[in-house]
Design a protein around this motif. Sequence first.
Motif, mmCIF file in Angstrom:
data_model
loop_
_atom_site.group_PDB
_atom_site.id
_atom_site.type_symbol
_atom_site.label_atom_id
_atom_site.label_comp_id
_atom_site.label_asym_id
_atom_site.label_seq_id
_atom_site.Cartn_x
_atom_site.Cartn_y
_atom_site.Cartn_z
ATOM 1 N N GLU A 1 1.099 -1.007 0.232
ATOM 2 C CA GLU A 1 0.091 0.015 0.284
ATOM 3 C C GLU A 1 1.192 1.583 -0.205
ATOM 4 O OE1 GLU A 1 -3.034 0.088 2.717
ATOM 5 O OE2 GLU A 1 -3.826 -2.265 2.333
ATOM 6 N N PRO A 2 1.663 2.001 -1.234
ATOM 7 C CA PRO A 2 2.593 2.979 -1.377
ATOM 8 C C PRO A 2 1.899 4.218 -1.249
ATOM 9 C CG PRO A 2 2.331 1.488 -2.781
ATOM 10 C CD PRO A 2 1.736 1.080 -2.157
ATOM 11 N N ARG A 3 2.794 4.589 -0.809
ATOM 12 C CA ARG A 3 1.332 6.082 -0.947
ATOM 13 C C ARG A 3 3.065 7.128 -0.469
ATOM 14 N NH1 ARG A 3 -1.353 3.208 -0.853
ATOM 15 N NH2 ARG A 3 -3.619 3.187 0.405
ATOM 16 N N HIS A 4 2.668 8.327 -1.303
ATOM 17 C CA HIS A 4 4.008 9.308 -1.655
ATOM 18 C C HIS A 4 3.867 10.038 -0.128
ATOM 19 C CE1 HIS A 4 5.302 9.152 -5.452
ATOM 20 N NE2 HIS A 4 3.744 8.610 -6.168
ATOM 21 N N ASP A 5 5.023 10.660 0.014
ATOM 22 C CA ASP A 5 4.720 11.280 0.993
ATOM 23 C C ASP A 5 6.147 12.581 1.066
ATOM 24 O OD1 ASP A 5 4.016 12.101 4.175
ATOM 25 O OD2 ASP A 5 5.629 11.209 4.913
ATOM 26 N N GLY B 1 1.517 1.844 12.398
ATOM 27 C CA GLY B 1 0.418 1.997 11.857
ATOM 28 C C GLY B 1 0.872 1.999 10.509
ATOM 29 N N ARG B 2 2.658 1.321 10.282
ATOM 30 C CA ARG B 2 2.701 1.054 8.661
ATOM 31 C C ARG B 2 3.957 0.198 9.112
ATOM 32 N NH1 ARG B 2 7.388 4.489 8.630
ATOM 33 N NH2 ARG B 2 7.279 6.373 9.892
ATOM 34 N N CYS B 3 4.766 0.055 7.314
ATOM 35 C CA CYS B 3 5.362 -0.784 7.629
ATOM 36 C C CYS B 3 6.772 -0.079 8.529
ATOM 37 C CB CYS B 3 5.819 -0.673 5.748
ATOM 38 S SG CYS B 3 7.723 -2.211 5.487
ATOM 39 N N CYS B 4 7.974 -0.728 8.240
ATOM 40 C CA CYS B 4 9.215 -0.347 9.081
ATOM 41 C C CYS B 4 9.929 0.076 8.039
ATOM 42 C CB CYS B 4 9.513 -1.523 9.940
ATOM 43 S SG CYS B 4 10.024 -2.681 8.620
ATOM 44 N N VAL B 5 9.968 -0.015 6.571
ATOM 45 C CA VAL B 5 10.627 0.842 5.604
ATOM 46 C C VAL B 5 9.631 1.366 4.870
ATOM 47 C CG1 VAL B 5 11.690 -0.675 3.700
ATOM 48 C CG2 VAL B 5 11.700 -1.916 5.307
ATOM 49 N N ARG B 6 11.205 2.761 4.921
ATOM 50 C CA ARG B 6 10.394 3.884 4.454
ATOM 51 C C ARG B 6 11.779 3.785 2.122
ATOM 52 N NH1 ARG B 6 8.176 8.430 4.991
ATOM 53 N NH2 ARG B 6 9.106 10.694 4.212
ATOM 54 N N LEU B 7 10.550 4.056 1.861
ATOM 55 C CA LEU B 7 11.913 4.600 0.144
ATOM 56 C C LEU B 7 11.798 6.153 -0.038
ATOM 57 C CD1 LEU B 7 10.301 2.195 -2.234
ATOM 58 C CD2 LEU B 7 11.720 1.376 -0.659
ATOM 59 N N ILE C 1 8.204 7.933 -0.122
ATOM 60 C CA ILE C 1 7.623 6.515 -0.749
ATOM 61 C C ILE C 1 7.123 5.827 1.189
ATOM 62 C CG2 ILE C 1 6.278 4.467 -1.735
ATOM 63 C CD1 ILE C 1 7.594 5.272 -4.328
ATOM 64 N N VAL C 2 6.133 6.054 1.242
ATOM 65 C CA VAL C 2 5.692 4.951 2.749
ATOM 66 C C VAL C 2 5.060 4.291 2.111
ATOM 67 C CG1 VAL C 2 4.781 5.726 4.520
ATOM 68 C CG2 VAL C 2 5.404 7.751 4.347
ATOM 69 N N LEU C 3 4.388 3.218 2.677
ATOM 70 C CA LEU C 3 3.950 1.664 2.772
ATOM 71 C C LEU C 3 3.303 1.566 4.592
ATOM 72 C CD1 LEU C 3 7.342 -0.700 1.707
ATOM 73 C CD2 LEU C 3 5.811 1.201 0.618
ATOM 74 N N ALA C 4 2.088 1.907 3.609
ATOM 75 C CA ALA C 4 1.385 2.151 4.818
ATOM 76 C C ALA C 4 0.400 1.001 5.344
ATOM 77 C CB ALA C 4 -0.165 2.563 4.127
ATOM 78 N N ASN C 5 1.685 -0.441 4.738
ATOM 79 C CA ASN C 5 0.392 -1.897 5.435
ATOM 80 C C ASN C 5 2.115 -2.874 5.306
ATOM 81 O OD1 ASN C 5 -1.110 -4.065 6.015
ATOM 82 N ND2 ASN C 5 -0.314 -4.907 3.864
ATOM 83 N N CYS C 6 1.962 -3.374 6.270
ATOM 84 C CA CYS C 6 3.354 -4.477 6.141
ATOM 85 C C CYS C 6 2.845 -6.137 5.988
ATOM 86 C CB CYS C 6 4.213 -4.662 7.469
ATOM 87 S SG CYS C 6 5.164 -6.060 7.857
ATOM 88 N N PRO C 7 3.259 -6.339 5.135
ATOM 89 C CA PRO C 7 2.540 -8.051 5.056
ATOM 90 C C PRO C 7 2.851 -8.894 5.670
ATOM 91 C CG PRO C 7 3.354 -6.675 2.393
ATOM 92 C CD PRO C 7 3.849 -6.178 3.632
ATOM 93 N N PHE C 8 3.748 -8.318 6.177
ATOM 94 C CA PHE C 8 4.485 -9.342 7.957
ATOM 95 C C PHE C 8 4.325 -9.241 8.955
ATOM 96 C CE2 PHE C 8 7.585 -8.591 3.746
ATOM 97 C CZ PHE C 8 7.249 -10.099 3.342
ATOM 98 N N HIS C 9 2.811 -8.202 9.040
ATOM 99 C CA HIS C 9 2.678 -7.644 10.006
ATOM 100 C C HIS C 9 2.719 -8.281 11.646
ATOM 101 C CE1 HIS C 9 0.689 -4.615 13.381
ATOM 102 N NE2 HIS C 9 -0.441 -5.572 13.631
ATOM 103 N N ALA C 10 2.018 -9.761 11.637
ATOM 104 C CA ALA C 10 2.179 -10.031 12.774
ATOM 105 C C ALA C 10 3.296 -10.628 13.419
ATOM 106 C CB ALA C 10 1.305 -11.427 12.927
ATOM 107 N N LEU C 11 4.252 -11.647 12.506
ATOM 108 C CA LEU C 11 5.707 -11.834 12.258
ATOM 109 C C LEU C 11 6.427 -10.362 12.763
ATOM 110 C CD1 LEU C 11 6.226 -13.902 9.002
ATOM 111 C CD2 LEU C 11 6.158 -14.688 12.044
ATOM 112 N N ALA C 12 6.132 -9.311 12.694
ATOM 113 C CA ALA C 12 7.038 -7.751 12.758
ATOM 114 C C ALA C 12 6.551 -7.670 13.837
ATOM 115 C CB ALA C 12 7.133 -6.724 11.640
ATOM 116 N N ARG C 13 5.855 -8.231 14.525
ATOM 117 C CA ARG C 13 5.664 -7.385 15.603
ATOM 118 C C ARG C 13 6.272 -8.214 16.792
ATOM 119 N NH1 ARG C 13 -0.532 -6.532 17.095
ATOM 120 N NH2 ARG C 13 0.072 -6.062 19.186
ATOM 121 N N GLU C 14 6.547 -9.514 16.288
ATOM 122 C CA GLU C 14 7.210 -10.348 17.294
ATOM 123 C C GLU C 14 8.425 -10.615 17.559
ATOM 124 O OE1 GLU C 14 4.546 -14.169 18.034
ATOM 125 O OE2 GLU C 14 2.968 -12.991 18.056
#
Length: 225
Positions: free
Chosen positions: A160-164, A215-221, A168-181
Amino acid sequence: MFVDDTREVRDADVSAVAALDEPTRRRLYDHVVRQPGAVSRDEAAAALGLARQTAAFHLDRLADESLLDVVYERRSGRAGPGAGRPAKLYRRSAKQFAVSLPDRRYELAGRLLAQAVEESGATGEPVQQVLHRKAEELGTQLGDMDGAGLLDLLERYGFEPRHDDGAIVLANCPFHALAREHTRTVCGMNLHLLRGVLGGLGETGYEACLSPGPGRCCVRLEPAA
């Protein structure tokens, strides 16, 4: 390793799951998948107290959605002239379906992690080092083979990329539950995956950086220096 996980596949999965919302169709699906062998239209109709035409219609719809496989067999056990036509039978499809909202890609992460553990065990190379290399290799393949532009590819794989402000901010992390733990492991994997994507696309205008936020992915472009 190239993962064929496009939006078209996701849309097909949504369509298949939606087909099970019809109560009669769901009962037929549940009946077929619980049987040890393939089921005919007559057998399914008799088991559920349905008209044969009704059972046939819903079974064929399930087959059209790839939820059931169709096979043809002669139930008489005879072959050759006079043996009769093979019966149309239905059984559980070997295809797997996955639908999640927001979009999650845990199978992709699981494959990368399993590859890293196996290669590390065989070579002695540290697991994290192997994981980063495998993730970047996969990202390069996705960027090189997908044929999409950067934003389209990121959208297709659930970021879910968004210009900022030029980034480019990634509004969704496809690995969300794994990334939290397992934040360090999964975010490092994701960082190298996206670096590989940029490399595979030949995209020199951005660089992938760790920039965690709520509320977003840990990586930013970020714009390349």
